[in-house]
Write an enzyme that holds these catalytic residues in place. Structure first.
Site, PDB file in Angstrom:
ATOM      1  CD  GLU B  94     104.508 104.519   8.941  1.00  0.00           C
ATOM      2  OE1 GLU B  94     103.492 104.707   9.911  1.00  0.00           O
ATOM      3  OE2 GLU B  94     104.505 103.334   8.334  1.00  0.00           O
ATOM      4  CG  HIS B 163     102.499 102.201  -2.520  1.00  0.00           C
ATOM      5  ND1 HIS B 163     101.297 102.320  -2.108  1.00  0.00           N
ATOM      6  CD2 HIS B 163     103.227 101.139  -1.961  1.00  0.00           C
ATOM      7  CE1 HIS B 163     101.004 101.047  -1.367  1.00  0.00           C
ATOM      8  NE2 HIS B 163     102.171 100.445  -1.123  1.00  0.00           N
TER       9      HIS B 163
END
Lengths: 431, 370
Positions: B94, B163
């Site tokens: 990322e 999540h």
């Protein structure tokens, strides 16, 4: 602008080395307007009969052309080997580098003096590393980009950025003083290694547009421990981008020696893990640096993908003026590196070759002194800061919240000014 | 002229109003393609496709966004339409994605990048906070970073740990980032186009539980609106919307909490209480004007957000409204937020999430007896 259709990542390399070039070749054809080149790893395999690993691993010894005593080594003793061949730079290139070396040393010493005099907040000196600084700037063409660290002010200046503008960050007027887009020099970065990814992005954008742009992205030995080092090298390799990663291994990350950062055989050995070529070079030998970085930039421009160059050098002074190097290293170690000084060895080499005489040395010294004067005068000048600049550049258009805060500060300053004026009026009227 | 902003969503129990509005619009614009029932996912996908058609410098990349079309399929078909140079997969890293986007934005591109999930964006935090947010400021505006970081965020989908984070406060707290969060299908299109048009970096927080919510929207009308706004130099950027008008109290919500607030308002209406619902839309910049106008009118307010309440965007909204509307308030402003605990496991999340009952309890506490 035309962005060609399909070329993002390289095709996965196949198990057979011979099959890889075809995939890369096809991929480049679609994505790049460069003249197609044979993949350098395959070329090395074919030409020198070496393995892909031998091409990607650094040569067994670091590349050194001019020894610490200023003597040029015979070609066979420069550390080169098949697939790792380097040619001696030309005279004009050597003299241009020498001039920048002299200027760079003067800049380092002048800036350190200005910090001691309290005219600059901090200066991370590259004293002892000037050969790396100069070669990093000189190996690039006009359209190329340089991504420097906070210690690379000399490289930034050697790229043509105004010396006083370069020092804005360290004087404390603003976080940066030059326009990165105009000079194609990234803003000097204090977080470690983050700028390598910015270099990767600049190269990626240029490649998508089919532009001829090479990026040289700099970091230090300590920075190779950061995650962004890994991500940057991997991204550059996967997208096959023209980036030269240039690590100045000056042996210390502030106080922590290299042995505590990495137990790899060398930092250049890390290249093979990303599928790129690595090389080690004497970081105090500007001749070897010009040769190695020059070839790396040429290969990258020709489509080799990224390369990793590790220069072995030494930070002669403390990390900054706030650091005390005597707490973590011995004077004897520093003395060893004084004998390897990049500037004195180049003076000897060029003098012995008959390229440098007293007249030229004096002219170069004058140029260096002119830059030092520019720094002294420029940094002694009191530049007024503009409080409203705080709000001006956060966004392209200030938010309503920032407009409110800007008005609040303006009001505070207006009231301060009014009360100061009232006090002086009262004083003036004798009340 | 400011554009009209309307919000609606089928997921919020407000189907009839949405349908009626869409039907009215359909009657007016019958000659066009006309309204279609589409998902928020489709609206976001269309916004990216339209932006990529309009401007070749718009690029989409991230993890699994290419062949797969993203784990939520938001980038579905973009690689097929635009090629792997315009929409491509990156290595799984990322910080690398964001850092590379910074360099590409420095060099003439407008990257629209996807963080796969809220909590998976944290490895990129340094790049976002130290570079994306600050580059314009430290270069005195000479380097602009026109990039959008799309973050599927918040819970309500039964996701496993890491999540379902509501991470908007981290970004809102960082000077130099715009933070948008759409709550309706139309705003998904409208706001993503505006984010891509922005010369400043935008954290685009997508409520993942609303990805499959549907609404009747006219994409051609939204395209025309975008074109008209571009020509006039206007947009809905930085503006909150009145999602449901009311008179007795104001519910202030954003992103995934907007449908919940609308459902609470519908339930309150049955009990004879008229609640106005404000959809914040843009956390940064924040629309004090619209929010405060509503609270001054109603005199009571509840702020609703999924994120933990402590040191949150909800706390900031309470502080701002209190500073500006103190003399109009009949009761202290209440917050209904997630508890200050790590986001819970799927079987526990319904205890954590602000729901209609908890919102109505807070409304009941607004000192109505005085």
């Amino acid at each position: 602008m035309t962005i060609s259709a399909d070329h993002a990542a390289q095709q996965p390399a196949t198990a057979e080395p011979g099959a890889a070039p075809a995939a890369r070749h096809a991929s480049q054809q679609a994505g790049s307007q460069h003249t197609e080149q044979q993949d350098p790893a395959s070329e090395a395999v074919r030409k020198f009969g070496i393995t892909v690993e031998d091409y990607m691993l650094p040569a067994r010894h670091q590349i050194q052309m001019v020894g610490p005593d200023g003597t040029l080594h015979p070609h066979t003793e420069q550390g080169t080997q098949p697939g790792h061949e380097y040619t001696l730079p030309g005279e004009a290139e050597l003299l241009a580098a020498y001039e920048q070396l002299v200027v760079g040393r003067r800049v380092n010493d002048q800036n350190s003096a200005l910090v001691r005099q309290g005219r600059m907040a901090v200066y991370p000196s590259s004293h002892g590393q000037e050969a790396c600084q100069v070669a990093a700037a000189l190996c690039l063409a006009d359209g190329d980009w340089l991504f420097p660290t906070y210690r690379d002010s000399v490289a930034v200046m050697a790229r043509g950025v105004d010396p006083v503008q370069t020092m804005t960050l360290f004087r404390g007027d603003w976080h940066g003083g030059y326009d990165p887009s105009k000079h194609k020099v990234g803003i000097q970065c204090t977080p470690l290694t983050t700028q390598l990814l910015h270099g990767v992005g600049v190269a990626h954008a240029a490649k998508l547009r089919g532009e001829d742009t090479v990026v040289l992205a700099m970091c230090g030995d300590g920075a190779t421990s950061e995650g962004d080092f890994h991500e940057a090298l991997n991204f550059a390799a996967v997208f096959h981008l023209p980036v030269v990663f240039f690590v100045q291994n000056n042996q210390y990350a502030i106080s922590v020696p290299l042995a505590h950062q990495s137990v790899a055989p060398s930092l250049a050995h890390k290249a093979v893990g990303y599928g790129m070529a690595g090389e080690r070079v004497d970081g105090n030998d500007v001749v070897a640096l010009l040769a190695v970085l020059g070839r790396a930039v040429k290969l990258a421009r020709e489509g080799s993908g990224p390369l990793l160059v590790e220069a072995h050098t030494y930070r002669m002074q403390a990390h900054t003026n706030a650091d005390d190097a005597t707490r973590y290293r011995q004077d004897s170690e520093v003395a060893e590196w004084v004998a390897k000084d990049p500037l004195s060895r180049m003076t000897t080499y060029l003098t012995d070759r008959g390229l440098l005489d007293d007249g030229l040395a004096a002219r170069i010294a004058d140029k260096a002194e002119a830059v030092a004067t520019q720094l002294r005068e420029g940094l002694s000048e009191e530049v007024p800061v503009e409080p409203q600049d705080l709000f001006k550049y956060v966004f392209s258009t200030p938010t309503p919240q920032l407009k409110e805060q800007s008005a609040m500060l303006a009001d505070e300053l207006a009231r301060d000014a009014a009360s100061t004026a009232a006090a002086s009026t009262a004083k003036g009227s004798g009340k | 002229m400011s554009p009209t902003i309307t919000t609606s969503s089928e997921a919020n129990g407000n189907v009839s109003a949405a349908t009626a509005r869409a039907a009215a619009r359909a009657a007016v614009e019958a000659e066009k393609t006309g309204p279609q029932t589409i998902t928020l996912a489709k609206a976001l996908n269309t916004a990216m496709a339209d932006a990529m058609h309009a401007d070749e410098s718009v690029l989409v990349f991230g993890e699994d966004v290419g062949m797969l079309g993203g784990v939520f399929r938001i980038t579905d078909g973009l690689t097929k339409t635009f090629g792997t140079s315009r929409c491509f997969d990156t290595p799984l890293a990322e910080s690398g994605i964001v850092g590379m986007a910074v360099g590409m934005a420095m060099n003439g591109m407008r990257p629209v990048i996807e963080m796969q999930f809220d909590a998976f964006a944290y490895p990129a935090f340094e790049q976002i906070v130290s570079h994306v947010a600050k580059m314009h400021n430290r270069t005195k505006g000479t380097v602009k970073l026109p990039m959008v970081i799309r973050v599927p965020y918040a819970g309500g989908i039964g996701g496993v740990e890491h999540h379902c984070d509501s991470s908007e406060a981290y970004y809102a707290h960082t000077a130099g980032l715009k933070v948008f969060t759409p709550a309706t299908v139309a705003d998904g299109y409208r706001m993503l186009r505006e984010a891509i048009d922005s010369d400043d970096p935008v954290m685009f927080m997508e409520p993942k539980k609303l990805y499959w919510s549907k609404d009747l929207v006219d994409l051609d009308a939204l395209r025309d609106e975008h074109t008209a706004n571009t020509e006039r130099g206007t947009s809905s950027e930085g503006r909150a919307a009145v999602a449901r008008p009311g008179t007795d109290a104001t519910l202030i919500a954003y992103g995934p909490s907007v449908p919940t607030a609308l459902a609470a308002a519908a339930a309150a209406a049955e009990e004879g209480r008229s609640l106005e619902v404000i959809d914040v839309r843009s956390i940064v910049p924040f629309d004090d004007e619209t929010v405060c106008a509503s609270v001054r009118k109603t005199g009571r307010a509840v702020v609703i957000a999924e994120a933990h309440g402590f040191a949150s965007v909800a706390s900031e909204i309470v502080a701002r409204v209190q500073e500006r509307c103190f003399h109009h308030l009949a009761a202290p402003i209440r917050r209904v937020t997630g508890f200050d605990v790590p986001y819970p496991a799927p079987k526990l999340e319904h205890f954590y999430l602000p729901g209609v009952d908890r919102i109505l309890d807070a409304v009941d506490d607004l000192q109505w007896e005085d």
